[in-house]
Design a protein around this motif. Structure first.
Motif, mmCIF file in Angstrom:
data_model
loop_
_atom_site.group_PDB
_atom_site.id
_atom_site.type_symbol
_atom_site.label_atom_id
_atom_site.label_comp_id
_atom_site.label_asym_id
_atom_site.label_seq_id
_atom_site.Cartn_x
_atom_site.Cartn_y
_atom_site.Cartn_z
ATOM 1 N N ALA A 14 20.390 -75.708 -66.596
ATOM 2 C CA ALA A 14 21.312 -75.516 -67.749
ATOM 3 C C ALA A 14 21.031 -74.539 -68.608
ATOM 4 C CB ALA A 14 21.344 -76.963 -68.483
ATOM 5 N N GLY A 15 22.130 -73.811 -69.157
ATOM 6 C CA GLY A 15 22.009 -72.514 -69.833
ATOM 7 C C GLY A 15 22.055 -71.424 -69.176
ATOM 8 N N GLY A 16 21.808 -71.322 -67.774
ATOM 9 C CA GLY A 16 21.880 -70.350 -66.870
ATOM 10 C C GLY A 16 23.177 -69.490 -66.758
ATOM 11 N N SER A 17 23.234 -68.585 -65.898
ATOM 12 C CA SER A 17 24.636 -68.017 -65.497
ATOM 13 C C SER A 17 24.682 -67.719 -64.038
ATOM 14 C CB SER A 17 24.471 -66.684 -66.205
ATOM 15 O OG SER A 17 24.373 -66.592 -67.435
ATOM 16 N N TYR A 79 36.623 -62.068 -59.822
ATOM 17 C CA TYR A 79 35.053 -62.693 -60.350
ATOM 18 C C TYR A 79 35.636 -63.580 -61.283
ATOM 19 C CZ TYR A 79 33.740 -57.964 -58.123
ATOM 20 O OH TYR A 79 33.562 -57.048 -57.436
ATOM 21 N N LEU A 80 34.385 -64.547 -61.518
ATOM 22 C CA LEU A 80 34.116 -65.506 -62.486
ATOM 23 C C LEU A 80 32.699 -65.414 -62.965
ATOM 24 C CD1 LEU A 80 35.473 -67.801 -64.167
ATOM 25 C CD2 LEU A 80 34.624 -69.421 -62.634
ATOM 26 N N GLN A 81 32.511 -64.873 -64.035
ATOM 27 C CA GLN A 81 31.313 -64.781 -65.012
ATOM 28 C C GLN A 81 30.967 -66.191 -65.667
ATOM 29 O OE1 GLN A 81 28.385 -62.556 -64.605
ATOM 30 N NE2 GLN A 81 27.549 -64.052 -65.514
ATOM 31 N N MET A 82 30.078 -66.938 -65.186
ATOM 32 C CA MET A 82 29.831 -68.007 -65.931
ATOM 33 C C MET A 82 28.530 -68.070 -66.544
ATOM 34 S SD MET A 82 31.097 -70.778 -62.788
ATOM 35 C CE MET A 82 29.711 -70.368 -61.754
ATOM 36 N N ASN A 83 28.671 -68.272 -67.943
ATOM 37 C CA ASN A 83 27.271 -68.167 -68.614
ATOM 38 C C ASN A 83 27.221 -69.622 -69.380
ATOM 39 O OD1 ASN A 83 27.181 -65.341 -68.168
ATOM 40 N ND2 ASN A 83 28.181 -64.780 -69.950
ATOM 41 N N THR A 84 26.154 -69.941 -69.789
ATOM 42 C CA THR A 84 25.603 -71.023 -70.584
ATOM 43 C C THR A 84 26.212 -72.366 -69.791
ATOM 44 O OG1 THR A 84 26.239 -69.691 -72.715
ATOM 45 C CG2 THR A 84 25.644 -71.969 -72.986
ATOM 46 N N LEU A 85 25.682 -72.132 -68.748
ATOM 47 C CA LEU A 85 26.245 -73.519 -67.786
ATOM 48 C C LEU A 85 25.598 -74.772 -68.199
ATOM 49 C CD1 LEU A 85 26.121 -71.253 -64.244
ATOM 50 C CD2 LEU A 85 28.141 -72.686 -65.265
ATOM 51 N N SER A 109 52.744 -75.299 -52.937
ATOM 52 C CA SER A 109 52.643 -75.002 -51.133
ATOM 53 C C SER A 109 52.463 -73.336 -51.209
ATOM 54 C CB SER A 109 53.735 -75.498 -50.452
ATOM 55 O OG SER A 109 54.961 -75.087 -51.003
ATOM 56 N N SER A 110 52.762 -72.601 -52.324
ATOM 57 C CA SER A 110 52.756 -71.271 -52.125
ATOM 58 C C SER A 110 51.448 -70.580 -52.572
ATOM 59 C CB SER A 110 53.770 -70.720 -52.974
ATOM 60 O OG SER A 110 55.226 -71.176 -52.616
ATOM 61 N N THR A 111 50.568 -71.473 -52.780
ATOM 62 C CA THR A 111 48.999 -71.003 -53.015
ATOM 63 C C THR A 111 48.168 -70.826 -51.792
ATOM 64 O OG1 THR A 111 49.268 -72.063 -55.573
ATOM 65 C CG2 THR A 111 47.114 -71.604 -54.542
ATOM 66 N N TYR A 112 47.474 -70.008 -51.824
ATOM 67 C CA TYR A 112 46.419 -69.605 -50.897
ATOM 68 C C TYR A 112 45.224 -70.043 -51.639
ATOM 69 C CZ TYR A 112 50.031 -66.612 -48.593
ATOM 70 O OH TYR A 112 51.149 -66.304 -47.986
ATOM 71 N N TRP A 113 44.107 -70.700 -50.604
ATOM 72 C CA TRP A 113 42.987 -71.096 -51.150
ATOM 73 C C TRP A 113 41.797 -70.731 -50.280
ATOM 74 C CZ3 TRP A 113 42.896 -73.954 -55.604
ATOM 75 C CH2 TRP A 113 44.016 -74.489 -56.130
ATOM 76 N N GLY A 114 40.806 -70.567 -51.015
ATOM 77 C CA GLY A 114 39.518 -70.164 -50.235
ATOM 78 C C GLY A 114 38.905 -71.598 -49.957
ATOM 79 N N GLN A 115 37.764 -71.414 -49.204
ATOM 80 C CA GLN A 115 37.173 -72.481 -48.788
ATOM 81 C C GLN A 115 36.148 -73.237 -49.781
ATOM 82 O OE1 GLN A 115 37.497 -74.245 -45.768
ATOM 83 N NE2 GLN A 115 39.120 -72.607 -45.719
ATOM 84 N N GLY A 116 35.902 -72.304 -50.905
ATOM 85 C CA GLY A 116 35.104 -72.890 -51.907
ATOM 86 C C GLY A 116 33.555 -72.674 -51.788
ATOM 87 N N THR A 117 32.990 -72.669 -53.006
ATOM 88 C CA THR A 117 31.503 -72.336 -53.116
ATOM 89 C C THR A 117 30.962 -73.429 -54.166
ATOM 90 O OG1 THR A 117 29.666 -70.636 -53.637
ATOM 91 C CG2 THR A 117 31.748 -70.459 -54.988
ATOM 92 N N GLN A 118 29.812 -74.112 -54.019
ATOM 93 C CA GLN A 118 29.479 -75.035 -54.801
ATOM 94 C C GLN A 118 28.322 -74.497 -55.765
ATOM 95 O OE1 GLN A 118 29.709 -78.445 -54.250
ATOM 96 N NE2 GLN A 118 28.518 -78.582 -56.187
ATOM 97 N N VAL A 119 28.899 -75.026 -56.920
ATOM 98 C CA VAL A 119 27.962 -74.711 -58.209
ATOM 99 C C VAL A 119 27.343 -76.120 -58.522
ATOM 100 C CG1 VAL A 119 27.852 -73.943 -60.640
ATOM 101 C CG2 VAL A 119 29.431 -72.849 -58.851
ATOM 102 N N THR A 120 25.773 -75.976 -58.729
ATOM 103 C CA THR A 120 25.094 -77.122 -59.231
ATOM 104 C C THR A 120 24.248 -76.680 -60.239
ATOM 105 O OG1 THR A 120 25.088 -77.967 -56.907
ATOM 106 C CG2 THR A 120 23.715 -78.857 -58.543
ATOM 107 N N VAL A 121 24.450 -77.461 -61.532
ATOM 108 C CA VAL A 121 23.734 -77.151 -62.698
ATOM 109 C C VAL A 121 22.811 -78.291 -63.072
ATOM 110 C CG1 VAL A 121 23.925 -76.444 -65.053
ATOM 111 C CG2 VAL A 121 25.780 -75.767 -63.504
ATOM 112 N N SER A 122 21.545 -78.376 -63.099
ATOM 113 C CA SER A 122 20.772 -79.436 -63.581
ATOM 114 C C SER A 122 19.923 -79.157 -64.531
ATOM 115 C CB SER A 122 19.788 -79.540 -62.214
ATOM 116 O OG SER A 122 18.999 -78.396 -62.180
#
Length: 122
Positions: A14-17, A79-85, A109-122
């Motif tokens: 928590a608080g990380g980026s 990109y998505l820069q994530m701060n103060t997680l 139905s016109s949206t393309y999607w990626g497979q996803g990436t997991q973010v875990t904040v502890s």
């Protein structure tokens, strides 16, 4: 075929980026709208942020001031820069692409999607 490949997820305190990346390929239109969505266990997919080909951005209230969406056209990368997680930010994060922002999202139905990436904040 359009392909979106996310990377950059991981575990952080928590608080990380973290910075997520999404490399796009196979999309040939000059108009586009891209965004990041997330889904936590037991919840629906919610929008985090979006950006269009004019550079206009929009953020969900719960990430304003903490997350920044950007793109590099030369690299076809979002990109998505994530701060103060916060632990509440823990989720699978998905990259999405549509021709228009009005078509971007789980209901389209016109949206393309990626497979996803997991973010875990502890």
């Amino acid at each position: 075929d359009v392909q979106l490949v996310e990377s950059g997820g991981g575990s952080v305190q928590a608080g990380g980026s973290l910075r997520l990346s999404c490399e796009a390929s196979g999309y040939t239109y000059s108009l586009w709208c891209m965004g990041w969505f997330r889904r936590a266990p037991g919840k629906g997919r919610e929008e985090v942020a979006r950006i269009d080909n004019t550079g206009r951005t929009n953020y969900a209230e719960f990430v304003k001031g903490r997350f920044t969406i950007s793109n590099d056209n030369a690299k076809n990368t979002l990109y998505l820069q994530m701060n103060t997680l916060d632990p509440e930010d823990s989720a699978m994060y998905y990259c999405a692409l549509a021709r228009y922002c009005g078509l971007l999202g789980p209901a389209s139905s016109s949206t393309y999607w990626g497979q996803g990436t997991q973010v875990t904040v502890s």
